[in-house]
Design an enzyme around this catalytic site. Structure first.
Site, PDB file in Angstrom:
ATOM      1  N   ASP A  62       0.855  -1.158  -0.018  1.00 41.91           N
ATOM      2  CA  ASP A  62      -0.001  -0.059  -0.066  1.00 41.91           C
ATOM      3  C   ASP A  62       1.136   1.352   0.120  1.00 41.91           C
ATOM      4  O   ASP A  62       1.627   1.501   1.091  1.00 41.91           O
ATOM      5  CB  ASP A  62      -0.757  -0.086   0.883  1.00 41.91           C
ATOM      6  N   ASN A  89       3.473   2.421 -10.690  1.00 44.16           N
ATOM      7  CA  ASN A  89       2.201   2.482 -11.339  1.00 44.16           C
ATOM      8  C   ASN A  89       0.780   3.117 -10.490  1.00 44.16           C
ATOM      9  O   ASN A  89       0.049   3.663 -11.017  1.00 44.16           O
ATOM     10  CB  ASN A  89       1.958   1.177 -12.423  1.00 44.16           C
ATOM     11  N   PHE A  94     -10.199  11.009  -8.902  1.00 44.44           N
ATOM     12  CA  PHE A  94     -11.746  11.304  -8.471  1.00 44.44           C
ATOM     13  C   PHE A  94     -12.473  11.151  -9.944  1.00 44.44           C
ATOM     14  O   PHE A  94     -11.895  11.820 -10.922  1.00 44.44           O
ATOM     15  CB  PHE A  94     -12.155  12.405  -7.748  1.00 44.44           C
ATOM     16  N   LYS A  95     -13.712  10.609  -9.841  1.00 43.70           N
ATOM     17  CA  LYS A  95     -14.220  10.979 -11.262  1.00 43.70           C
ATOM     18  C   LYS A  95     -14.682  12.584 -11.401  1.00 43.70           C
ATOM     19  O   LYS A  95     -15.023  13.083 -10.419  1.00 43.70           O
ATOM     20  CB  LYS A  95     -15.771  10.186 -11.000  1.00 43.70           C
ATOM     21  N   ALA A 192      -6.792  18.573  -9.212  1.00 39.58           N
ATOM     22  CA  ALA A 192      -6.036  17.777  -8.134  1.00 39.58           C
ATOM     23  C   ALA A 192      -5.212  16.818  -8.985  1.00 39.58           C
ATOM     24  O   ALA A 192      -4.002  16.517  -8.706  1.00 39.58           O
ATOM     25  CB  ALA A 192      -6.736  17.262  -7.166  1.00 39.58           C
ATOM     26  N   TYR A 193      -5.901  15.754  -9.947  1.00 41.87           N
ATOM     27  CA  TYR A 193      -5.004  14.953 -10.430  1.00 41.87           C
ATOM     28  C   TYR A 193      -3.869  15.314 -11.286  1.00 41.87           C
ATOM     29  O   TYR A 193      -2.660  14.990 -11.300  1.00 41.87           O
ATOM     30  CB  TYR A 193      -6.139  13.991 -11.391  1.00 41.87           C
ATOM     31  N   GLY A 194      -3.961  16.382 -12.187  1.00 41.54           N
ATOM     32  CA  GLY A 194      -3.103  17.359 -13.109  1.00 41.54           C
ATOM     33  C   GLY A 194      -2.099  17.708 -12.091  1.00 41.54           C
ATOM     34  O   GLY A 194      -0.992  17.690 -12.368  1.00 41.54           O
ATOM     35  N   ARG A 231      -8.581   1.927 -21.351  1.00 40.66           N
ATOM     36  CA  ARG A 231      -9.863   1.539 -20.867  1.00 40.66           C
ATOM     37  C   ARG A 231      -9.485   0.828 -19.422  1.00 40.66           C
ATOM     38  O   ARG A 231      -9.366  -0.463 -19.476  1.00 40.66           O
ATOM     39  CB  ARG A 231     -10.478   0.474 -21.960  1.00 40.66           C
ATOM     40  N   THR A 232      -9.618   1.393 -18.291  1.00 38.51           N
ATOM     41  CA  THR A 232      -9.524   0.725 -17.005  1.00 38.51           C
ATOM     42  C   THR A 232     -10.784   1.458 -16.157  1.00 38.51           C
ATOM     43  O   THR A 232     -11.403   2.314 -16.810  1.00 38.51           O
ATOM     44  CB  THR A 232      -8.191   1.270 -16.249  1.00 38.51           C
TER      45      THR A 232
HETATM   46  P1  NAP Z   1      -7.015   1.601 -12.080  1.00 41.48           P
HETATM   47  O1  NAP Z   1      -7.731   0.636 -13.075  1.00 41.48           O
HETATM   48  O2  NAP Z   1      -7.688   2.501 -11.345  1.00 41.48           O
HETATM   49  O3  NAP Z   1      -5.860   0.904 -11.357  1.00 41.48           O
HETATM   50  C1  NAP Z   1      -5.010   1.802 -10.200  1.00 41.48           C
HETATM   51  C2  NAP Z   1      -4.279   0.741  -9.385  1.00 41.48           C
HETATM   52  O4  NAP Z   1      -3.548   1.393  -8.299  1.00 41.48           O
HETATM   53  C3  NAP Z   1      -5.093  -0.335  -8.620  1.00 41.48           C
HETATM   54  O5  NAP Z   1      -4.574  -1.403  -8.605  1.00 41.48           O
HETATM   55  C4  NAP Z   1      -5.256   0.422  -7.158  1.00 41.48           C
HETATM   56  O6  NAP Z   1      -5.564  -0.803  -6.431  1.00 41.48           O
HETATM   57  C5  NAP Z   1      -3.776   0.703  -7.199  1.00 41.48           C
HETATM   58  N1  NAP Z   1      -3.938   1.803  -6.091  1.00 41.48           N
HETATM   59  C6  NAP Z   1      -4.553   2.948  -5.879  1.00 41.48           C
HETATM   60  N2  NAP Z   1      -3.961   3.443  -4.605  1.00 41.48           N
HETATM   61  C7  NAP Z   1      -3.166   2.578  -4.148  1.00 41.48           C
HETATM   62  C8  NAP Z   1      -2.502   2.340  -3.069  1.00 41.48           C
HETATM   63  N3  NAP Z   1      -2.663   3.463  -2.016  1.00 41.48           N
HETATM   64  N4  NAP Z   1      -1.503   1.521  -2.806  1.00 41.48           N
HETATM   65  C9  NAP Z   1      -1.245   0.654  -3.686  1.00 41.48           C
HETATM   66  N5  NAP Z   1      -1.875   0.769  -5.013  1.00 41.48           N
HETATM   67  C10 NAP Z   1      -3.023   1.420  -5.234  1.00 41.48           C
HETATM   68  O7  NAP Z   1      -6.282   2.798 -12.893  1.00 41.48           O
HETATM   69  P2  NAP Z   1      -5.171   2.736 -14.336  1.00 41.48           P
HETATM   70  O8  NAP Z   1      -5.884   3.407 -15.326  1.00 41.48           O
HETATM   71  O9  NAP Z   1      -4.699   1.349 -14.443  1.00 41.48           O
HETATM   72  O10 NAP Z   1      -3.992   3.679 -13.774  1.00 41.48           O
HETATM   73  C11 NAP Z   1      -2.628   3.129 -13.739  1.00 41.48           C
HETATM   74  C12 NAP Z   1      -1.798   4.253 -13.584  1.00 41.48           C
HETATM   75  O11 NAP Z   1      -1.765   4.923 -14.977  1.00 41.48           O
HETATM   76  C13 NAP Z   1      -2.292   5.478 -12.494  1.00 41.48           C
HETATM   77  O12 NAP Z   1      -1.065   6.120 -12.245  1.00 41.48           O
HETATM   78  C14 NAP Z   1      -3.055   6.365 -13.568  1.00 41.48           C
HETATM   79  O13 NAP Z   1      -2.838   7.946 -12.872  1.00 41.48           O
HETATM   80  C15 NAP Z   1      -2.031   6.338 -14.658  1.00 41.48           C
HETATM   81  N6  NAP Z   1      -2.817   6.697 -15.844  1.00 41.48           N
HETATM   82  C16 NAP Z   1      -3.791   6.184 -16.428  1.00 41.48           C
HETATM   83  C17 NAP Z   1      -4.693   6.721 -17.560  1.00 41.48           C
HETATM   84  C18 NAP Z   1      -5.738   6.032 -18.069  1.00 41.48           C
HETATM   85  O14 NAP Z   1      -6.131   6.342 -19.166  1.00 41.48           O
HETATM   86  N7  NAP Z   1      -6.371   4.963 -17.614  1.00 41.48           N
HETATM   87  C19 NAP Z   1      -3.990   7.787 -18.483  1.00 41.48           C
HETATM   88  C20 NAP Z   1      -2.834   8.267 -17.744  1.00 41.48           C
HETATM   89  C21 NAP Z   1      -2.225   8.031 -16.569  1.00 41.48           C
HETATM   90  P3  NAP Z   1      -7.125  -1.028  -5.805  1.00 41.48           P
HETATM   91  O15 NAP Z   1      -7.632  -2.208  -6.919  1.00 41.48           O
HETATM   92  O16 NAP Z   1      -6.794  -1.533  -4.413  1.00 41.48           O
HETATM   93  O17 NAP Z   1      -7.766   0.268  -5.771  1.00 41.48           O
END
Ligand code: NAP
Length: 276
Positions: A62, A89, A94-95, A192-194, A231-232
């Site tokens: 974590d 990663n 937030f949505k 905030a995300y930015g 797509r996540t």
């Molecule tokens: P996701 O599907 O929501 O997955 C996020 C992952 O991070 C999940 O495994 C989540 O675990 C984990 N996580 C969150 N808080 C944590 C913590 N405190 N300790 C350990 N793990 C934690 O999001 P994603 O789209 O795969 O995003 C992965 C990365 O790519 C992020 O850094 C995101 O900002 C970046 N990103 C994504 C996109 C996009 O279009 N998807 C674009 C640009 C950058 P839980 O299942 O326990 O919540």
């Protein structure tokens, strides 16, 4: 102590992190650790990859919890004597329509995306072995958010001499400014995300500079990247890339060959260095 190489991916029970672990299991010549803050979700993801014939290992992590980070650090030190690949990663967002007060969103988002990632780096970067690769998953949003900062803030975030302490002070100031509802007056963009991802990109630039200064002969390469719009659960079903496509750039940076001396300290998307 094992002489096997080892890779760790944070937040890899789903989404892009899981796709990165899948690709590393196929391409990295060593042990690959899928990590998750929740052991149940982590073990379920390991089982999923095992069904595909892959052999990831699991460790709880974590990134909001310093004890959890230090437990992983001690485990890696003892079992492998260090670390070869680290992919930061884990992240949250937030949505768009979430009604949580902005100041709370700012504090919670910065806590994980910036301060959590920084804590992982503080504990694990000293373990990086020669020719190690570090990938900090940031976002293109860091670039657009930078463009919406005041000139003064932009200058600070683009500086080649900004220190980690100065960056931490700025990230804390953003959170405090949102609590007083003065963040826009103080030159911050309304995201905030930015801002959290500005922090990740600038932190990467600082860390790469420190590696140049302190461990030049170790050939460690450290970069920030954007996976694209993927797509996540975070980005939703309308995004343009599959998780596997999103993993492409992080995996490329994690597997840069030992003969490579670049990219380093860069912001990379679609395997291409972008201007910061
Ligand atoms: P996701 O599907 O929501 O997955 C996020 C992952 O991070 C999940 O495994 C989540 O675990 C984990 N996580 C969150 N808080 C944590 C913590 N405190 N300790 C350990 N793990 C934690 O999001 P994603 O789209 O795969 O995003 C992965 C990365 O790519 C992020 O850094 C995101 O900002 C970046 N990103 C994504 C996109 C996009 O279009 N998807 C674009 C640009 C950058 P839980 O299942 O326990 O919540």
């Amino acid at each position: 102590m094992s002489s096997v190489q080892v890779a760790v991916v944070t937040g890899s029970n789903k989404g892009i992190g899981l796709a990165i672990v899948r690709a590393l299991c196929q391409q990295f010549p060593g042990d690959v650790y899928l990590t998750s803050r929740d052991p149940g979700r982590g073990q379920a993801a390991v089982a999923q990859l095992q069904q595909e014939g892959l052999r990831p290992l699991f460790h709880q992590l974590d990134i909001d919890d310093l004890q959890s980070i230090r437990a992983l650090r001690d485990f890696l030190k003892e079992k492998y004597g260090g670390l070869n690949v680290l992919v930061n990663n884990a992240g949250i967002a937030f949505k768009v329509h979430d009604t949580t007060p902005f100041a709370v969103q700012a504090e919670v988002t910065l806590k994980t995306n910036f301060f959590g990632t920084r804590n992982v780096c503080t504990e694990l970067l000293p373990l990086m072995k020669p020719y190690g690769r570090v990938v900090n998953v940031s976002s293109m949003v860091s670039c657009s958010a930078l463009g919406r900062c005041s000139q003064e803030l932009q200058q600070k975030f683009r500086s080649d001499t900004i220190t980690e302490d100065e960056l931490v002070q700025l990230m804390n100031k953003f959170v405090e400014d949102t609590k007083k509802s003065v963040h826009e007056k103080e030159g911050w963009p309304n995201t905030a995300y930015g801002v959290s991802k500005i922090g990740v990109t600038v932190l990467s630039r600082i860390q790469a500079r420190l590696l140049n200064e302190q461990r030049k002969g170790d050939h460690i390469l450290l970069n920030a990247c954007c996976p694209g719009w993927v797509r996540t659960d975070m980005a939703g079903p309308k995004a343009t890339k599959s998780p596997e496509e999103g993993a492409d750039t992080p995996v490329y940076l994690a597997l840069l060959p030992s003969s490579a001396d670049a990219p380093h300290g860069q912001f990379v998307s679609d395997k291409t260095v972008r201007a910061w």
